[in-house]
Motif scaffolding. Structure first.
Motif, mmCIF file in Angstrom:
data_model
loop_
_atom_site.group_PDB
_atom_site.id
_atom_site.type_symbol
_atom_site.label_atom_id
_atom_site.label_comp_id
_atom_site.label_asym_id
_atom_site.label_seq_id
_atom_site.Cartn_x
_atom_site.Cartn_y
_atom_site.Cartn_z
ATOM 1 N N PHE A 1 -17.196 -1.192 -1.319
ATOM 2 C CA PHE A 1 -16.180 -0.830 -1.277
ATOM 3 C C PHE A 1 -15.401 -1.123 0.081
ATOM 4 C CE2 PHE A 1 -14.107 3.079 -0.085
ATOM 5 C CZ PHE A 1 -12.768 3.943 -1.166
ATOM 6 N N LYS A 2 -16.740 -0.054 1.053
ATOM 7 C CA LYS A 2 -15.933 -1.139 2.555
ATOM 8 C C LYS A 2 -15.218 -1.900 2.894
ATOM 9 C CE LYS A 2 -18.596 2.969 4.090
ATOM 10 N NZ LYS A 2 -20.247 3.429 4.225
ATOM 11 N N ASN A 3 -16.211 -3.452 2.216
ATOM 12 C CA ASN A 3 -15.414 -4.584 2.597
ATOM 13 C C ASN A 3 -14.446 -4.852 1.938
ATOM 14 O OD1 ASN A 3 -17.458 -5.037 4.242
ATOM 15 N ND2 ASN A 3 -18.570 -5.998 2.512
ATOM 16 N N ALA A 4 -14.182 -4.538 0.551
ATOM 17 C CA ALA A 4 -12.792 -4.345 -0.263
ATOM 18 C C ALA A 4 -11.775 -3.602 0.178
ATOM 19 C CB ALA A 4 -13.155 -3.844 -1.302
ATOM 20 N N ILE A 5 -11.776 -2.598 0.909
ATOM 21 C CA ILE A 5 -10.378 -1.785 1.587
ATOM 22 C C ILE A 5 -9.921 -2.124 3.038
ATOM 23 C CG2 ILE A 5 -10.812 0.124 -0.001
ATOM 24 C CD1 ILE A 5 -11.764 1.928 2.138
ATOM 25 N N ALA A 6 -10.980 -3.031 3.599
ATOM 26 C CA ALA A 6 -10.852 -3.352 4.995
ATOM 27 C C ALA A 6 -9.790 -3.493 5.350
ATOM 28 C CB ALA A 6 -12.417 -4.035 5.196
ATOM 29 N N GLY A 7 -9.041 -4.925 4.772
ATOM 30 C CA GLY A 7 -8.014 -5.131 4.638
ATOM 31 C C GLY A 7 -7.195 -5.212 3.974
ATOM 32 N N ALA A 8 -6.932 -4.161 3.464
ATOM 33 C CA ALA A 8 -5.857 -4.081 2.136
ATOM 34 C C ALA A 8 -4.669 -3.077 2.629
ATOM 35 C CB ALA A 8 -6.143 -2.886 0.902
ATOM 36 N N ASP A 9 -3.523 -3.253 2.596
ATOM 37 C CA ASP A 9 -2.198 -1.962 2.734
ATOM 38 C C ASP A 9 -2.217 -1.219 2.341
ATOM 39 O OD1 ASP A 9 -1.866 -4.435 5.099
ATOM 40 O OD2 ASP A 9 -0.699 -5.814 2.819
ATOM 41 N N GLU B 1 1.308 -8.859 0.148
ATOM 42 C CA GLU B 1 0.499 -7.585 -0.023
ATOM 43 C C GLU B 1 -0.841 -7.951 -0.483
ATOM 44 O OE1 GLU B 1 3.042 -4.678 -2.033
ATOM 45 O OE2 GLU B 1 2.920 -2.978 -0.299
ATOM 46 N N VAL B 2 -1.607 -7.007 0.072
ATOM 47 C CA VAL B 2 -2.770 -7.111 0.442
ATOM 48 C C VAL B 2 -2.909 -5.568 -0.749
ATOM 49 C CG1 VAL B 2 -5.096 -6.658 0.635
ATOM 50 C CG2 VAL B 2 -3.359 -8.191 2.229
ATOM 51 N N ASN C 1 -9.142 6.212 5.319
ATOM 52 C CA ASN C 1 -8.873 4.948 5.663
ATOM 53 C C ASN C 1 -7.803 4.146 6.264
ATOM 54 O OD1 ASN C 1 -11.949 3.576 6.123
ATOM 55 N ND2 ASN C 1 -12.341 4.518 4.318
ATOM 56 N N GLU C 2 -6.742 5.487 6.311
ATOM 57 C CA GLU C 2 -5.843 5.040 6.142
ATOM 58 C C GLU C 2 -5.091 4.116 5.157
ATOM 59 O OE1 GLU C 2 -4.686 2.751 9.467
ATOM 60 O OE2 GLU C 2 -6.052 4.739 11.151
ATOM 61 N N LEU C 3 -5.450 4.165 4.033
ATOM 62 C CA LEU C 3 -4.882 4.250 2.514
ATOM 63 C C LEU C 3 -4.190 5.768 2.088
ATOM 64 C CD1 LEU C 3 -6.891 1.353 1.233
ATOM 65 C CD2 LEU C 3 -4.793 1.546 2.230
ATOM 66 N N THR C 4 -3.074 6.002 2.548
ATOM 67 C CA THR C 4 -2.640 7.753 2.329
ATOM 68 C C THR C 4 -2.008 7.553 1.484
ATOM 69 O OG1 THR C 4 -0.905 7.634 3.929
ATOM 70 C CG2 THR C 4 -2.831 8.781 4.746
#
Lengths: 269, 96
Positions: A128-136, A3-4, A162-165
């Protein structure tokens, strides 16, 4: 498949790096295979907080650019079985990598690790955009002050876009004495305002500074209140239900009690 | 005696409550992405429309985004305007 989890806050100085280091170490102590990624390119700090600054050869940007193999950019923490760090580049800037590259990196890493924890830089721009790009999943760190809570709210909005709701909240550096006299927003106030689930509450604790001085995460300190809070957070991430620590009586007392009843061989359990 | 009063005044106005209230308001604006300039534009247009029907006190005109508690205890954003009326215009005469 691991899990990321991205650890982020908007505002700087609220304890993202400390939180990443401690949750990561706690998860490793619980037997998980964990990699910590420092996504703060140009302002790396996770390495010094972890006490691994002298072992850096390659970094995140090297791995992404193919200068080295992925494995070569991973520093194995010899103190904790299963814990690795991927340091940020210090002499590059946030534009050295793209969200797509970060996503690919996370995909690869989660094949080999149970948890990939990403320490996000402050701000809402490229880093920030980079950091969240691959996160689940996202963990939002805040302190009970107006500026930090406001920024956390903004971040929660951006994560949702960014779909991290369903980000989870860590309220850091809570001071019970101030809460008691009504001079600090309490947990309920903070959750009421931000409207997201609580992952944990970390009391303000001198041990955090002492441990970062030494480069040893506070979770290893049996008697540290903050350490206990981070241990609890790690267990919650594994799906366990763990009650919030009683900050009134203090963990030292609780720990003493626990030790008294369970014998002294339960260290680091 | 002074301390006694201090104690009470503090009780009524805890700094954390001030913080919470201020935050709630500022977040309504943040979340709605509404700037003071935007509100001024809305205000200008409302004045234009209402002035067709009544004479209003523009200096006393107050418009803001606010929170309204609903029956299910959730909050919703609301545009609240307080518009003092000086005089109604006699529409009948004008139209007739």
């Amino acid at each position: 498949m691991g899990e990321v989890i991205v650890i982020t806050s908007g505002k700087g100085g609220v304890g993202k790096t400390t939180t990443t280091a401690n949750i990561g170490t706690a998860l490793a102590l619980l037997g998980k295979k964990v990699v910590l990624i420092d996504a703060d390119i140009g302002l790396r700090n996770l390495d010094v907080v972890m006490g691994l600054e002298n072992r850096i050869v390659y970094d995140l940007v090297d791995a992404v650019e193919g200068v080295c193999r992925l494995k070569q950019a991973l520093i194995r923490d010899k103190r904790f079985e299963g814990l690795y760090l991927m340091p940020a580049a210090q002499t590059r800037d946030k534009n050295a990598i793209s969200p797509a590259q970060m996503q690919k990196l996370c995909e690869e890493l989660k094949e080999h690790f149970d948890f990939v924890l990403i320490d996000s830089p402050a701000g809402i721009e490229q880093g920030f955009k980079n950091a969240i790009a691959g996160a689940d999943k996202a963990v939002v760190v805040t302190v009970p002050e107006v500026s930090a809570v406001r920024d956390a709210d903004r971040i929660i909005g951006l994560l949702a876009a960014n779909e991290l709701t369903e980000p989870q909240l860590v309220v850091n550096r809570l001071r019970m004495d101030m809460v008691k006299r009504g001079d600090m927003m309490n947990i309920d106030d903070t959750i009421d305002i931000l409207g997201i689930d609580l992952l944990g509450v970390v009391p303000d604790d001198e041990n955090i500074i002492v441990s970062s001085n030494r480069g040893e995460p506070a979770v290893t300190e049996e008697n540290s209140m903050a350490g206990q809070a981070y241990r609890n957070i790690a267990r919650r991430l594994l799906g366990e239900e763990v009650a919030l620590i009683d900050m009134e009586s203090g963990v030292t007392f609780m720990e003493k009690l626990r030790k008294l009843f369970s014998g002294k061989n339960k260290r680091k359990s | 005696m002074l301390d006694f009063f201090k104690f009470f005044s503090k009780e009524q106005n805890k700094s954390k409550d001030v913080a919470k209230e201020r935050l709630k308001l500022v977040l309504i604006h943040d979340r709605a992405n509404v700037s003071p300039k935007f509100l001024e534009m809305v205000k200008g247009d409302i004045i234009k429309v209402i002035s067709n029907y009544m004479e209003i006190d523009e200096a006393g005109f107050d418009i803001r985004l606010s929170r309204i508690e609903q029956e299910d205890e959730n909050y919703t954003s609301a545009l609240v305007a307080n518009i003092p009326i000086k005089r109604m215009k006699n529409m009948g005469k004008n139209n007739g």
